[in-house]
Design a protein around this motif. Structure first.
Motif, PDB file in Angstrom:
ATOM      1  N   THR A 171       0.836  -1.198   0.000  1.00 42.34           N
ATOM      2  CA  THR A 171       0.000   0.000   0.000  1.00 42.34           C
ATOM      3  C   THR A 171       0.871   1.247   0.000  1.00 42.34           C
ATOM      4  O   THR A 171       1.845   1.328   0.758  1.00 42.34           O
ATOM      5  CB  THR A 171      -0.926   0.015   1.233  1.00 42.34           C
ATOM      6  OG1 THR A 171      -1.720  -1.174   1.253  1.00 42.34           O
ATOM      7  CG2 THR A 171      -1.846   1.227   1.203  1.00 42.34           C
ATOM      8  N   GLU A 208       0.637   5.542   0.184  1.00 37.55           N
ATOM      9  CA  GLU A 208      -0.160   6.732   0.466  1.00 37.55           C
ATOM     10  C   GLU A 208       0.706   7.955   0.170  1.00 37.55           C
ATOM     11  O   GLU A 208       1.803   8.083   0.710  1.00 37.55           O
ATOM     12  CB  GLU A 208      -0.602   6.747   1.935  1.00 37.55           C
ATOM     13  CG  GLU A 208      -1.417   5.515   2.340  1.00 37.55           C
ATOM     14  CD  GLU A 208      -1.629   5.429   3.842  1.00 37.55           C
ATOM     15  OE1 GLU A 208      -2.388   4.546   4.274  1.00 37.55           O
ATOM     16  OE2 GLU A 208      -1.022   6.237   4.597  1.00 37.55           O
ATOM     17  N   GLU A 267      -3.893  10.702  -2.672  1.00 32.31           N
ATOM     18  CA  GLU A 267      -4.341   9.418  -3.196  1.00 32.31           C
ATOM     19  C   GLU A 267      -3.571   8.277  -2.519  1.00 32.31           C
ATOM     20  O   GLU A 267      -2.444   8.450  -2.063  1.00 32.31           O
ATOM     21  CB  GLU A 267      -4.121   9.319  -4.703  1.00 32.31           C
ATOM     22  CG  GLU A 267      -5.087  10.112  -5.547  1.00 32.31           C
ATOM     23  CD  GLU A 267      -4.933   9.785  -7.019  1.00 32.31           C
ATOM     24  OE1 GLU A 267      -5.946   9.534  -7.674  1.00 32.31           O
ATOM     25  OE2 GLU A 267      -3.770   9.781  -7.508  1.00 32.31           O
ATOM     26  N   MET A 268      -4.201   7.115  -2.491  1.00 32.84           N
ATOM     27  CA  MET A 268      -3.545   5.914  -2.011  1.00 32.84           C
ATOM     28  C   MET A 268      -3.867   4.766  -2.954  1.00 32.84           C
ATOM     29  O   MET A 268      -4.874   4.797  -3.675  1.00 32.84           O
ATOM     30  CB  MET A 268      -3.985   5.560  -0.579  1.00 32.84           C
ATOM     31  CG  MET A 268      -5.449   5.207  -0.425  1.00 32.84           C
ATOM     32  SD  MET A 268      -5.885   4.779   1.291  1.00 32.84           S
ATOM     33  CE  MET A 268      -5.038   3.192   1.462  1.00 32.84           C
ATOM     34  N   ARG A 293      -7.484   1.946  -5.932  1.00 34.13           N
ATOM     35  CA  ARG A 293      -7.101   3.330  -5.690  1.00 34.13           C
ATOM     36  C   ARG A 293      -8.233   4.066  -4.984  1.00 34.13           C
ATOM     37  O   ARG A 293      -9.415   3.839  -5.267  1.00 34.13           O
ATOM     38  CB  ARG A 293      -6.758   4.029  -7.005  1.00 34.13           C
ATOM     39  CG  ARG A 293      -5.594   3.389  -7.734  1.00 34.13           C
ATOM     40  CD  ARG A 293      -5.290   4.056  -9.053  1.00 34.13           C
ATOM     41  NE  ARG A 293      -4.895   5.453  -8.912  1.00 34.13           N
ATOM     42  CZ  ARG A 293      -4.273   6.136  -9.860  1.00 34.13           C
ATOM     43  NH1 ARG A 293      -3.995   5.568 -11.029  1.00 34.13           N
ATOM     44  NH2 ARG A 293      -3.940   7.399  -9.668  1.00 34.13           N
ATOM     45  N   ILE A 316      -7.445   9.701   0.248  1.00 34.79           N
ATOM     46  CA  ILE A 316      -7.149   9.635   1.670  1.00 34.79           C
ATOM     47  C   ILE A 316      -6.918  11.040   2.201  1.00 34.79           C
ATOM     48  O   ILE A 316      -6.272  11.873   1.542  1.00 34.79           O
ATOM     49  CB  ILE A 316      -5.915   8.731   1.938  1.00 34.79           C
ATOM     50  CG1 ILE A 316      -5.623   8.651   3.438  1.00 34.79           C
ATOM     51  CG2 ILE A 316      -4.699   9.202   1.152  1.00 34.79           C
ATOM     52  CD1 ILE A 316      -4.555   7.626   3.787  1.00 34.79           C
ATOM     53  N   ILE A 375      -2.745   9.985   6.338  1.00 39.35           N
ATOM     54  CA  ILE A 375      -1.553   9.429   5.698  1.00 39.35           C
ATOM     55  C   ILE A 375      -0.493   9.153   6.764  1.00 39.35           C
ATOM     56  O   ILE A 375      -0.149  10.025   7.553  1.00 39.35           O
ATOM     57  CB  ILE A 375      -0.998  10.402   4.637  1.00 39.35           C
ATOM     58  CG1 ILE A 375      -2.018  10.576   3.503  1.00 39.35           C
ATOM     59  CG2 ILE A 375       0.332   9.902   4.086  1.00 39.35           C
ATOM     60  CD1 ILE A 375      -1.627  11.627   2.483  1.00 39.35           C
ATOM     61  N   ASN A 408      -8.696   1.257   5.051  1.00 44.58           N
ATOM     62  CA  ASN A 408      -9.763   1.598   4.118  1.00 44.58           C
ATOM     63  C   ASN A 408     -10.207   0.355   3.362  1.00 44.58           C
ATOM     64  O   ASN A 408      -9.514  -0.116   2.466  1.00 44.58           O
ATOM     65  CB  ASN A 408      -9.286   2.676   3.134  1.00 44.58           C
ATOM     66  CG  ASN A 408     -10.367   3.079   2.153  1.00 44.58           C
ATOM     67  OD1 ASN A 408     -11.523   3.251   2.527  1.00 44.58           O
ATOM     68  ND2 ASN A 408     -10.001   3.205   0.881  1.00 44.58           N
TER      69      ASN A 408
END
Length: 311
Positions: A184, A186, A211-212, A224, A227, A232, A243
């Motif tokens: 992941t 972030e 975005e993450m 996608r 966030i 973060i 999430n």
């Protein structure tokens, strides 16, 4: 499970044994619950149920003294097996220790400043290897999680490798989390280029601030989402943001901040999905908050073990 803990805490107490036998004989449901507790303990130690004939005898007319003996033996064997497993699983593996330049322990955080001016904040139970030369800036995230505030250098792009997922930048700030099957990313500032080439799939894309992306390294699937800035690398302020991930994946992250070994033997519970913020400073409360919406409970099998179940 309460009886399990009582018998373990007072193995030679005759009154506890008598009270347990009275409770056990009161209802067939009690015997079923007891068998489930023993199975959960075996699963905590990741021990195959090779002694199924012990905790599920073929004769239903076994005497109570016999039952007491095999249950005491099962508890003792379970404790020994789980203790061995805990020793084997404690901390990063020897291979990671050999590869890593920097390591953190469970619930420990650490801040590093590399030769190029890049600052790295490492989360609990994490390990990284670094390579900074006149032409290369490369970090490998071997386990856990780290937040990178990368010093700008147009001649030397900065690359992070996390389980085969490559994140390339010039100067930016982002968080990377490495799990068993997922990576992941972030992004807090700047732009990152992410690439991943699996056996049967290939991914190349960019992220913008806020975005993450979660990359499943088995399938190449990318999730996608947006966030909030404060979420973060929330672990830096003692929180865990997740999430739409499974309870099992969330437990894997919490494990880095909990001194006890955590097991989720129920596949249905482990597969439920969660979104939210959880308190890393009180990981037991975080575990309870994870499973409570699904009727789950956190069982403290020992001070070094937790079982999450729906019974």
């Amino acid at each position: 499970m309460d009886w399990f803990l009582d018998l373990k805490a007072r193995p030679d107490c005759r009154q506890t044994e008598q009270d347990f036998q009275a409770w056990l004989s009161r209802s067939p449901l009690h015997e079923t619950a007891w068998d489930q507790a023993l199975k959960a303990w075996m699963l905590l130690g990741e021990v195959p149920p090779v002694y199924e004939h012990v905790w599920r005898p073929t004769s239903s007319v076994a005497s109570l003294p016999q039952r007491r003996r095999w249950r005491q033996w099962t508890v003792g064997a379970g404790l020994a097996l789980a203790a061995s497993a805990l020793i084997l699983l404690a901390g990063p593996s020897l291979l990671i220790r050999w590869q890593a330049d920097h390591i953190t322990r469970t619930a420990e955080s650490r801040t590093l400043k590399l030769e190029d001016g890049t600052v790295i904040e490492m989360g609990g139970d994490s390990a990284i290897a670094t390579e900074i030369t006149a032409s290369v800036r490369r970090v490998t995230l071997l386990s856990g999680e780290a937040f990178f505030d990368v010093a700008h250098d147009t001649l030397r792009p900065f690359t992070v490798d996390a389980g085969g997922v490559a994140i390339a930048v010039l100067g930016t700030a982002f968080d990377v989390q490495l799990a068993d099957n997922e990576t992941t990313v972030e992004l807090a500032r700047g732009t990152v280029a992410i690439s991943y080439a699996g056996p049967e799939h290939k991914e190349n894309f960019e992220l913008s601030p806020g975005e993450m992306a979660a990359i499943d390294r088995r399938t190449g699937a990318v999730e996608r989402s947006v966030i909030a800035p404060e979420d973060i690398a929330a672990w830096r302020s003692g929180r865990m943001f997740v999430n739409d991930i499974t309870v099992g994946a969330a437990v894997e992250r919490l494990q880095r901040y909990h001194q006890a070994w955590i097991s989720v033997p129920d596949p249905a519970l482990a597969a439920r999905r969660v979104t939210g913020l959880y308190d890393l400073k009180n990981p037991d409360s975080a575990l309870e908050a994870l499973v409570k919406p699904f009727g789950g409970k956190v069982r403290e099998v020992t001070s070094y073990g937790r079982v999450l179940s729906r019974f």
